[in-house]
Design a protein around this motif. Structure first.
Motif, PDB file in Angstrom:
ATOM      1  N   GLY A 109       0.804  -1.250  -0.132  1.00  0.00           N
ATOM      2  CA  GLY A 109      -0.019   0.002   0.077  1.00  0.00           C
ATOM      3  C   GLY A 109       0.949   1.111  -0.074  1.00  0.00           C
ATOM      4  N   ASP A 110       1.896   1.285   0.811  1.00  0.00           N
ATOM      5  CA  ASP A 110       2.861   2.531   0.846  1.00  0.00           C
ATOM      6  C   ASP A 110       3.638   2.691  -0.429  1.00  0.00           C
ATOM      7  OD1 ASP A 110       2.118   2.948   3.345  1.00  0.00           O
ATOM      8  OD2 ASP A 110       3.798   2.405   4.351  1.00  0.00           O
ATOM      9  N   LEU A 111       3.919   1.494  -1.041  1.00  0.00           N
ATOM     10  CA  LEU A 111       4.736   1.368  -2.282  1.00  0.00           C
ATOM     11  C   LEU A 111       3.844   2.183  -3.376  1.00  0.00           C
ATOM     12  CD1 LEU A 111       6.951   0.588  -4.303  1.00  0.00           C
ATOM     13  CD2 LEU A 111       5.538  -1.583  -4.614  1.00  0.00           C
ATOM     14  N   PHE A 112       2.610   1.759  -3.551  1.00  0.00           N
ATOM     15  CA  PHE A 112       1.410   2.229  -4.492  1.00  0.00           C
ATOM     16  C   PHE A 112       1.109   3.717  -4.265  1.00  0.00           C
ATOM     17  CE2 PHE A 112      -0.137  -2.326  -4.700  1.00  0.00           C
ATOM     18  CZ  PHE A 112       0.868  -2.517  -5.815  1.00  0.00           C
ATOM     19  N   LYS A 113       0.863   3.812  -2.726  1.00  0.00           N
ATOM     20  CA  LYS A 113       0.627   5.287  -2.437  1.00  0.00           C
ATOM     21  C   LYS A 113       1.782   6.538  -2.906  1.00  0.00           C
ATOM     22  CE  LYS A 113      -0.755   8.174   1.399  1.00  0.00           C
ATOM     23  NZ  LYS A 113      -0.986   8.307   2.782  1.00  0.00           N
ATOM     24  N   ARG A 114       2.834   5.899  -2.723  1.00  0.00           N
ATOM     25  CA  ARG A 114       4.128   6.710  -2.862  1.00  0.00           C
ATOM     26  C   ARG A 114       4.320   7.019  -4.305  1.00  0.00           C
ATOM     27  NH1 ARG A 114       6.627  11.247  -2.205  1.00  0.00           N
ATOM     28  NH2 ARG A 114       8.897  11.130  -2.696  1.00  0.00           N
ATOM     29  N   SER A 115       4.217   6.057  -5.180  1.00  0.00           N
ATOM     30  CA  SER A 115       4.289   6.049  -6.483  1.00  0.00           C
ATOM     31  C   SER A 115       3.435   6.938  -7.141  1.00  0.00           C
ATOM     32  CB  SER A 115       4.375   4.685  -7.303  1.00  0.00           C
ATOM     33  OG  SER A 115       2.727   4.123  -7.311  1.00  0.00           O
ATOM     34  N   LEU A 116       2.225   6.962  -6.719  1.00  0.00           N
ATOM     35  CA  LEU A 116       1.341   8.013  -7.311  1.00  0.00           C
ATOM     36  C   LEU A 116       1.717   9.490  -6.932  1.00  0.00           C
ATOM     37  CD1 LEU A 116      -2.123   5.910  -6.640  1.00  0.00           C
ATOM     38  CD2 LEU A 116      -1.184   6.544  -8.865  1.00  0.00           C
ATOM     39  N   GLU A 117       2.444   9.489  -5.688  1.00  0.00           N
ATOM     40  CA  GLU A 117       2.895  10.799  -5.344  1.00  0.00           C
ATOM     41  C   GLU A 117       3.884  11.350  -6.389  1.00  0.00           C
ATOM     42  OE1 GLU A 117       1.735  10.377  -0.724  1.00  0.00           O
ATOM     43  OE2 GLU A 117       3.883  10.406  -1.365  1.00  0.00           O
ATOM     44  N   ILE A 118       4.758  10.563  -6.665  1.00  0.00           N
ATOM     45  CA  ILE A 118       5.864  11.023  -7.574  1.00  0.00           C
ATOM     46  C   ILE A 118       5.806  10.742  -9.219  1.00  0.00           C
ATOM     47  CG2 ILE A 118       7.448  10.719  -5.771  1.00  0.00           C
ATOM     48  CD1 ILE A 118       8.555   8.084  -6.696  1.00  0.00           C
ATOM     49  N   ALA A 163      -7.871   5.211 -19.281  1.00  0.00           N
ATOM     50  CA  ALA A 163      -8.545   4.725 -20.399  1.00  0.00           C
ATOM     51  C   ALA A 163      -7.637   3.925 -21.234  1.00  0.00           C
ATOM     52  CB  ALA A 163      -9.367   5.662 -21.048  1.00  0.00           C
ATOM     53  N   ARG A 164      -6.244   4.222 -21.284  1.00  0.00           N
ATOM     54  CA  ARG A 164      -5.541   3.496 -22.386  1.00  0.00           C
ATOM     55  C   ARG A 164      -4.273   2.670 -21.417  1.00  0.00           C
ATOM     56  NH1 ARG A 164      -1.211   7.225 -22.688  1.00  0.00           N
ATOM     57  NH2 ARG A 164      -1.668   9.228 -22.209  1.00  0.00           N
ATOM     58  N   THR A 165      -4.662   2.197 -20.421  1.00  0.00           N
ATOM     59  CA  THR A 165      -3.557   1.555 -19.523  1.00  0.00           C
ATOM     60  C   THR A 165      -3.705   0.109 -19.465  1.00  0.00           C
ATOM     61  OG1 THR A 165      -3.009   3.473 -18.151  1.00  0.00           O
ATOM     62  CG2 THR A 165      -2.679   1.398 -17.233  1.00  0.00           C
ATOM     63  N   ILE A 166      -2.672  -0.698 -19.512  1.00  0.00           N
ATOM     64  CA  ILE A 166      -2.914  -1.963 -19.376  1.00  0.00           C
ATOM     65  C   ILE A 166      -2.085  -2.446 -17.990  1.00  0.00           C
ATOM     66  CG2 ILE A 166      -2.474  -4.383 -20.334  1.00  0.00           C
ATOM     67  CD1 ILE A 166      -2.310  -3.134 -22.926  1.00  0.00           C
ATOM     68  N   PHE A 167      -2.784  -3.191 -17.057  1.00  0.00           N
ATOM     69  CA  PHE A 167      -2.195  -3.653 -15.784  1.00  0.00           C
ATOM     70  C   PHE A 167      -1.929  -4.948 -16.037  1.00  0.00           C
ATOM     71  CE2 PHE A 167      -4.692  -0.142 -14.784  1.00  0.00           C
ATOM     72  CZ  PHE A 167      -3.834   0.902 -13.930  1.00  0.00           C
ATOM     73  N   ASP A 179       5.578   1.157 -16.299  1.00  0.00           N
ATOM     74  CA  ASP A 179       5.793   1.280 -14.715  1.00  0.00           C
ATOM     75  C   ASP A 179       5.953  -0.144 -14.285  1.00  0.00           C
ATOM     76  OD1 ASP A 179       5.690   4.292 -14.822  1.00  0.00           O
ATOM     77  OD2 ASP A 179       3.560   4.010 -14.686  1.00  0.00           O
ATOM     78  N   VAL A 180       6.954  -0.568 -13.628  1.00  0.00           N
ATOM     79  CA  VAL A 180       6.903  -1.856 -13.141  1.00  0.00           C
ATOM     80  C   VAL A 180       7.209  -1.852 -11.493  1.00  0.00           C
ATOM     81  CG1 VAL A 180       8.422  -3.816 -12.693  1.00  0.00           C
ATOM     82  CG2 VAL A 180       8.292  -2.932 -14.918  1.00  0.00           C
ATOM     83  N   TYR A 181       6.312  -2.420 -10.633  1.00  0.00           N
ATOM     84  CA  TYR A 181       6.276  -2.576  -9.127  1.00  0.00           C
ATOM     85  C   TYR A 181       6.582  -4.036  -8.590  1.00  0.00           C
ATOM     86  CZ  TYR A 181       3.280   1.705  -9.561  1.00  0.00           C
ATOM     87  OH  TYR A 181       2.780   2.714 -10.086  1.00  0.00           O
ATOM     88  N   LEU A 182       7.616  -3.869  -7.892  1.00  0.00           N
ATOM     89  CA  LEU A 182       8.041  -5.183  -7.193  1.00  0.00           C
ATOM     90  C   LEU A 182       7.390  -5.049  -5.581  1.00  0.00           C
ATOM     91  CD1 LEU A 182       9.274  -8.075  -7.065  1.00  0.00           C
ATOM     92  CD2 LEU A 182      11.310  -6.851  -6.630  1.00  0.00           C
ATOM     93  N   THR A 183       6.385  -5.819  -5.488  1.00  0.00           N
ATOM     94  CA  THR A 183       5.681  -5.703  -4.262  1.00  0.00           C
ATOM     95  C   THR A 183       6.394  -6.693  -3.376  1.00  0.00           C
ATOM     96  OG1 THR A 183       4.055  -7.090  -4.547  1.00  0.00           O
ATOM     97  CG2 THR A 183       3.453  -4.991  -4.924  1.00  0.00           C
ATOM     98  N   MET A 184       6.466  -6.576  -2.048  1.00  0.00           N
ATOM     99  CA  MET A 184       7.254  -7.464  -1.030  1.00  0.00           C
ATOM    100  C   MET A 184       6.308  -8.125   0.153  1.00  0.00           C
ATOM    101  SD  MET A 184       9.909  -8.268  -2.434  1.00  0.00           S
ATOM    102  CE  MET A 184      11.046  -7.768  -3.712  1.00  0.00           C
ATOM    103  N   THR A 185       5.260  -7.314   0.405  1.00  0.00           N
ATOM    104  CA  THR A 185       4.299  -7.909   1.481  1.00  0.00           C
ATOM    105  C   THR A 185       4.075  -9.333   1.427  1.00  0.00           C
ATOM    106  OG1 THR A 185       3.532  -5.587   1.626  1.00  0.00           O
ATOM    107  CG2 THR A 185       2.522  -7.083   2.956  1.00  0.00           C
ATOM    108  N   SER A 186       3.701  -9.772   0.384  1.00  0.00           N
ATOM    109  CA  SER A 186       3.402 -11.220  -0.012  1.00  0.00           C
ATOM    110  C   SER A 186       4.623 -12.283   0.123  1.00  0.00           C
ATOM    111  CB  SER A 186       2.393 -11.272  -1.210  1.00  0.00           C
ATOM    112  OG  SER A 186       2.927 -11.040  -2.099  1.00  0.00           O
TER     113      SER A 186
END
Length: 175
Positions: free
Chosen positions: A26-35, A117-121, A46-53
């Motif tokens: 959650g903090d990773l995603f929140k911070r990424s949206l801030e910057i 609208a033009r983003t693929i996740f 954009d590539v996110y490597l999450t670690m909580t899991s």
């Protein structure tokens, strides 16, 4: 980089070995949206490597997610043996509830951006959930793989065997 996370962001708890994976999903995603900066017409990856899991499977507000896990488990029709087996991995499944919620929050926040609208996740894992025992030999290769986009017209489940090696050529062909 941890220097990109100012206060009040706090690193996730360390494992028994003393190492922390970094910041919660959650903090990773929140911070990424801030910057992230303003949208442009230019394509971006954009590539996110999450670690909580990953171990030690301690999400923020852990007691809240453990309560959600118990509530969810109680609502499912498992026999006592299966219920006990699932309960052994309460930390893992409680953390996955947190991760799911974090991803949903990212997607909802991203909906407000003009490029949504033009983003693929693409949401995937680099390996299976190691603490949970395999049910069969193929399970060691099974990871989640989700493609989400407002451009997708209808949900589909594909039961084909594929590899992460297939992702880049498939996306390039799509683009």
């Amino acid at each position: 980089d941890q220097s990109d996370f100012p206060s009040p962001y706090v690193k996730a708890p360390a494992s028994a070995g003393g190492a922390s994976w970094g910041f919660s999903d959650g903090d990773l995603f929140k911070r990424s949206l801030e910057i992230l900066g303003p949208a442009t017409a230019k394509p971006r990856l954009d590539v996110y490597l999450t670690m909580t899991s990953h171990e030690p499977f301690i999400p923020p507000r852990a007691s809240e997610y453990h309560a959600r896990f118990a509530e969810r488990l109680n609502g499912l029709p498992f026999d006592p043996a299966r219920r006990a087996e699932i309960q052994r991995y309460e930390d893992v499944f409680s953390t996955l509830l947190y991760t799911d919620e974090s991803i949903a929050s990212l997607l909802h926040a991203y909906e407000k951006r003009p490029e949504f609208a033009r983003t693929i996740f693409i949401i995937t894992g680099d390996h299976r959930l190691i603490p949970v025992p395999e049910q069969s030999a193929i399970d060691r290769f099974r990871v989640p793989f989700i493609i989400y986009s407002p451009m997708v017209k209808a949900p589909r489940t594909m039961r084909a065997v594929s590899s992460h090696l297939d992702v880049t050529p498939s996306l390039l062909a799509l683009l």
